[in-house]
Design a protein around this motif. Structure first.
Motif, PDB file in Angstrom:
ATOM      1  N   LEU A 156      -3.422  33.176   3.499  1.00  0.00           N
ATOM      2  CA  LEU A 156      -2.385  32.161   3.329  1.00  0.00           C
ATOM      3  C   LEU A 156      -1.718  31.840   4.662  1.00  0.00           C
ATOM      4  CD1 LEU A 156      -1.193  30.485   1.036  1.00  0.00           C
ATOM      5  CD2 LEU A 156       0.532  32.262   0.718  1.00  0.00           C
ATOM      6  N   ASN A 157      -1.474  32.870   5.464  1.00  0.00           N
ATOM      7  CA  ASN A 157      -0.885  32.658   6.788  1.00  0.00           C
ATOM      8  C   ASN A 157      -1.831  31.852   7.677  1.00  0.00           C
ATOM      9  OD1 ASN A 157       1.368  34.137   6.066  1.00  0.00           O
ATOM     10  ND2 ASN A 157       0.589  36.058   6.914  1.00  0.00           N
ATOM     11  N   GLU A 158      -3.120  32.138   7.586  1.00  0.00           N
ATOM     12  CA  GLU A 158      -4.096  31.430   8.417  1.00  0.00           C
ATOM     13  C   GLU A 158      -4.243  29.980   7.970  1.00  0.00           C
ATOM     14  OE1 GLU A 158      -7.440  34.017   8.043  1.00  0.00           O
ATOM     15  OE2 GLU A 158      -6.805  35.295   9.714  1.00  0.00           O
ATOM     16  N   ILE A 159      -4.167  29.746   6.654  1.00  0.00           N
ATOM     17  CA  ILE A 159      -4.213  28.372   6.149  1.00  0.00           C
ATOM     18  C   ILE A 159      -3.035  27.582   6.711  1.00  0.00           C
ATOM     19  CG2 ILE A 159      -3.854  26.976   4.060  1.00  0.00           C
ATOM     20  CD1 ILE A 159      -5.577  29.056   2.569  1.00  0.00           C
ATOM     21  N   GLU A 160      -1.874  28.223   6.746  1.00  0.00           N
ATOM     22  CA  GLU A 160      -0.674  27.551   7.265  1.00  0.00           C
ATOM     23  C   GLU A 160      -0.860  27.150   8.727  1.00  0.00           C
ATOM     24  OE1 GLU A 160       4.111  27.945   6.696  1.00  0.00           O
ATOM     25  OE2 GLU A 160       2.880  29.744   6.503  1.00  0.00           O
ATOM     26  N   GLU A 161      -1.545  27.999   9.496  1.00  0.00           N
ATOM     27  CA  GLU A 161      -1.809  27.675  10.895  1.00  0.00           C
ATOM     28  C   GLU A 161      -2.872  26.586  11.031  1.00  0.00           C
ATOM     29  OE1 GLU A 161      -0.405  28.757  13.833  1.00  0.00           O
ATOM     30  OE2 GLU A 161       1.115  29.504  12.444  1.00  0.00           O
ATOM     31  N   LYS A 162      -3.948  26.706  10.272  1.00  0.00           N
ATOM     32  CA  LYS A 162      -5.077  25.774  10.382  1.00  0.00           C
ATOM     33  C   LYS A 162      -4.749  24.390   9.844  1.00  0.00           C
ATOM     34  CE  LYS A 162      -8.095  28.983  11.750  1.00  0.00           C
ATOM     35  NZ  LYS A 162      -8.730  29.011  13.062  1.00  0.00           N
ATOM     36  N   ILE A 163      -3.787  24.307   8.932  1.00  0.00           N
ATOM     37  CA  ILE A 163      -3.475  23.017   8.306  1.00  0.00           C
ATOM     38  C   ILE A 163      -3.054  21.982   9.363  1.00  0.00           C
ATOM     39  CG2 ILE A 163      -1.000  23.392   7.846  1.00  0.00           C
ATOM     40  CD1 ILE A 163      -3.490  21.863   5.371  1.00  0.00           C
ATOM     41  N   LYS A 164      -2.514  22.475  10.471  1.00  0.00           N
ATOM     42  CA  LYS A 164      -2.076  21.562  11.538  1.00  0.00           C
ATOM     43  C   LYS A 164      -3.261  20.879  12.206  1.00  0.00           C
ATOM     44  CE  LYS A 164       1.569  24.940  12.445  1.00  0.00           C
ATOM     45  NZ  LYS A 164       2.000  26.021  13.378  1.00  0.00           N
ATOM     46  N   LEU A 165      -4.456  21.478  12.076  1.00  0.00           N
ATOM     47  CA  LEU A 165      -5.630  20.979  12.781  1.00  0.00           C
ATOM     48  C   LEU A 165      -6.456  19.987  11.969  1.00  0.00           C
ATOM     49  CD1 LEU A 165      -6.866  24.421  14.201  1.00  0.00           C
ATOM     50  CD2 LEU A 165      -5.328  22.763  15.306  1.00  0.00           C
ATOM     51  N   VAL A 166      -6.178  19.859  10.664  1.00  0.00           N
ATOM     52  CA  VAL A 166      -7.043  19.051   9.808  1.00  0.00           C
ATOM     53  C   VAL A 166      -6.398  17.713   9.436  1.00  0.00           C
ATOM     54  CG1 VAL A 166      -8.143  21.119   8.882  1.00  0.00           C
ATOM     55  CG2 VAL A 166      -6.242  20.071   7.626  1.00  0.00           C
ATOM     56  N   ASP A 167      -7.251  16.782   9.046  1.00  0.00           N
ATOM     57  CA  ASP A 167      -6.801  15.445   8.665  1.00  0.00           C
ATOM     58  C   ASP A 167      -6.685  15.292   7.155  1.00  0.00           C
ATOM     59  OD1 ASP A 167      -7.145  14.509  11.466  1.00  0.00           O
ATOM     60  OD2 ASP A 167      -9.266  14.817  11.021  1.00  0.00           O
ATOM     61  N   VAL A 168      -7.548  16.016   6.442  1.00  0.00           N
ATOM     62  CA  VAL A 168      -7.640  15.864   4.983  1.00  0.00           C
ATOM     63  C   VAL A 168      -7.732  17.248   4.340  1.00  0.00           C
ATOM     64  CG1 VAL A 168      -9.061  14.981   3.066  1.00  0.00           C
ATOM     65  CG2 VAL A 168      -8.804  13.631   5.168  1.00  0.00           C
ATOM     66  N   VAL A 169      -7.098  17.400   3.189  1.00  0.00           N
ATOM     67  CA  VAL A 169      -7.221  18.635   2.414  1.00  0.00           C
ATOM     68  C   VAL A 169      -7.987  18.329   1.130  1.00  0.00           C
ATOM     69  CG1 VAL A 169      -5.985  20.399   1.107  1.00  0.00           C
ATOM     70  CG2 VAL A 169      -5.114  19.646   3.323  1.00  0.00           C
ATOM     71  N   ILE A 170      -9.007  19.131   0.858  1.00  0.00           N
ATOM     72  CA  ILE A 170      -9.758  19.016  -0.401  1.00  0.00           C
ATOM     73  C   ILE A 170      -9.347  20.197  -1.272  1.00  0.00           C
ATOM     74  CG2 ILE A 170     -12.041  18.948  -1.480  1.00  0.00           C
ATOM     75  CD1 ILE A 170     -13.155  18.033   1.262  1.00  0.00           C
ATOM     76  N   GLU A 171      -8.673  19.905  -2.367  1.00  0.00           N
ATOM     77  CA  GLU A 171      -8.211  20.959  -3.270  1.00  0.00           C
ATOM     78  C   GLU A 171      -9.054  20.948  -4.533  1.00  0.00           C
ATOM     79  OE1 GLU A 171      -4.099  22.826  -5.105  1.00  0.00           O
ATOM     80  OE2 GLU A 171      -4.125  20.705  -4.561  1.00  0.00           O
ATOM     81  N   ILE A 172      -9.615  22.107  -4.880  1.00  0.00           N
ATOM     82  CA  ILE A 172     -10.478  22.198  -6.055  1.00  0.00           C
ATOM     83  C   ILE A 172      -9.707  22.805  -7.219  1.00  0.00           C
ATOM     84  CG2 ILE A 172     -12.634  23.069  -6.992  1.00  0.00           C
ATOM     85  CD1 ILE A 172     -13.754  23.199  -4.264  1.00  0.00           C
TER      86      ILE A 172
END
Length: 280
Positions: free
Chosen positions: A15-31
């Motif tokens: 969860l902590n890593e997702i919070e960091e990586k989210i800054k790098l992405v343009d789109v989130v795909i949630e399943i």
């Protein structure tokens, strides 16, 4: 019932890593699992991806009640940028997702072109609670075994970047559950879907909850497989399943094996196309 906790250390780290990586992405795909879309939403994700463009993929539609899936699609479309209903066994899944990601990244590409830049690949992050089909979807998109696939919650551990095509890069992340569940129904639904480890909620409790729901919404669910029409008493149902399938241990009907079989056949769709949540 007290809150149900199941939050291993690797999930907190993820969860902590997702919070960091989210800054790098343009789109989130949630399943989300078509059989329980609301239960398979992780509020911890929602806090972190609020400002990102989001594609919601309703997976495992081949196992869910098609009428209910359509209702959920209409309901969820009101609050997301894009939504797809997918049977992940369909070879066209990759094409559908790539097209939607390209649409969501069109604004980014337009800005890059306006600055005289070469359009860069759209970076997308894929998220979801365990066992909703993330790894199967990644493998379908990448057309190879890019991510390990195992029908076991918490199997995918680290993140990995996957080049889908020249316009689309995918960042996989491990499945992460909420830290706890105030709502027993949501926790039970996820356990029935296999997103929570078997030992967290006893099988006899899960069978009791499942049969109570089926008796109201899908009363004939056990008739085809087991010839059982009365779902009112979970112990009697388990005994009948043990008798008909020859599940005997030490000369007695093994109710534990019967409960395991009922849950297994539900997860595999052998009891029919069943949805555990309905749009209110």
């Amino acid at each position: 019932m007290a809150q149900i906790h199941w939050f291993p250390g690797h999930m907190k780290k993820a969860l902590n890593e997702i919070e960091e990586k989210i800054k790098l992405v343009d789109v989130v795909i949630e399943i989300l699992d078509a059989r329980a879309p609301i239960s398979s939403i992780n509020p911890e994700f929602e806090k972190r991806i609020a400002n990102k463009k989001k594609l919601v993929v309703i997976s495992k539609s081949d196992l869910a009640d098609p009428l209910e899936t359509e209702k959920w699609a209409i309901y969820l479309k009101k609050s997301v940028n894009s939504l797809l209903i997918l049977d992940l066994t369909n070879p066209k899944s990759e094409k559908f997702i790539s097209e939607e990601v390209k649409k969501l990244g069109a604004e980014k590409h337009a800005k890059e072109k306006a600055k005289g830049m070469k359009p860069q690949p759209i970076k997308a992050m894929i998220i979801g609670v365990p066992n909703v089909g993330k790894s199967s979807l990644i493998n379908r998109i990448a057309k190879r075994n890019a991510a390990g696939v195992q029908n076991k919650p918490g199997f995918t551990r680290g993140e990995q970047y996957i080049k889908v095509n020249n316009d689309f890069i995918l960042l996989d992340t491990p499945g992460v559950l909420p830290m706890n569940y105030d709502d027993k129904v949501h926790a039970t639904n996820l356990a029935l879907l296999g997103s929570i480890r078997d030992e967290i909620l006893p099988n006899d409790e899960l069978v009791k909850s499942l049969l109570k729901y089926l008796s109201k919404n899908y009363p004939n669910a056990l008739e085809g497989r087991f010839g059982i029409t009365d779902l009112s008493d979970s112990i009697k149902v388990s005994e009948e399943v043990a008798r008909k399938r020859g599940l005997i241990t030490a000369g007695e009907y093994d109710l534990n094996k019967a409960d395991f079989l009922i849950l297994k056949e539900f997860k595999e769709g052998k009891l029919g196309r069943i949805t555990l949540e309905k749009v209110q």
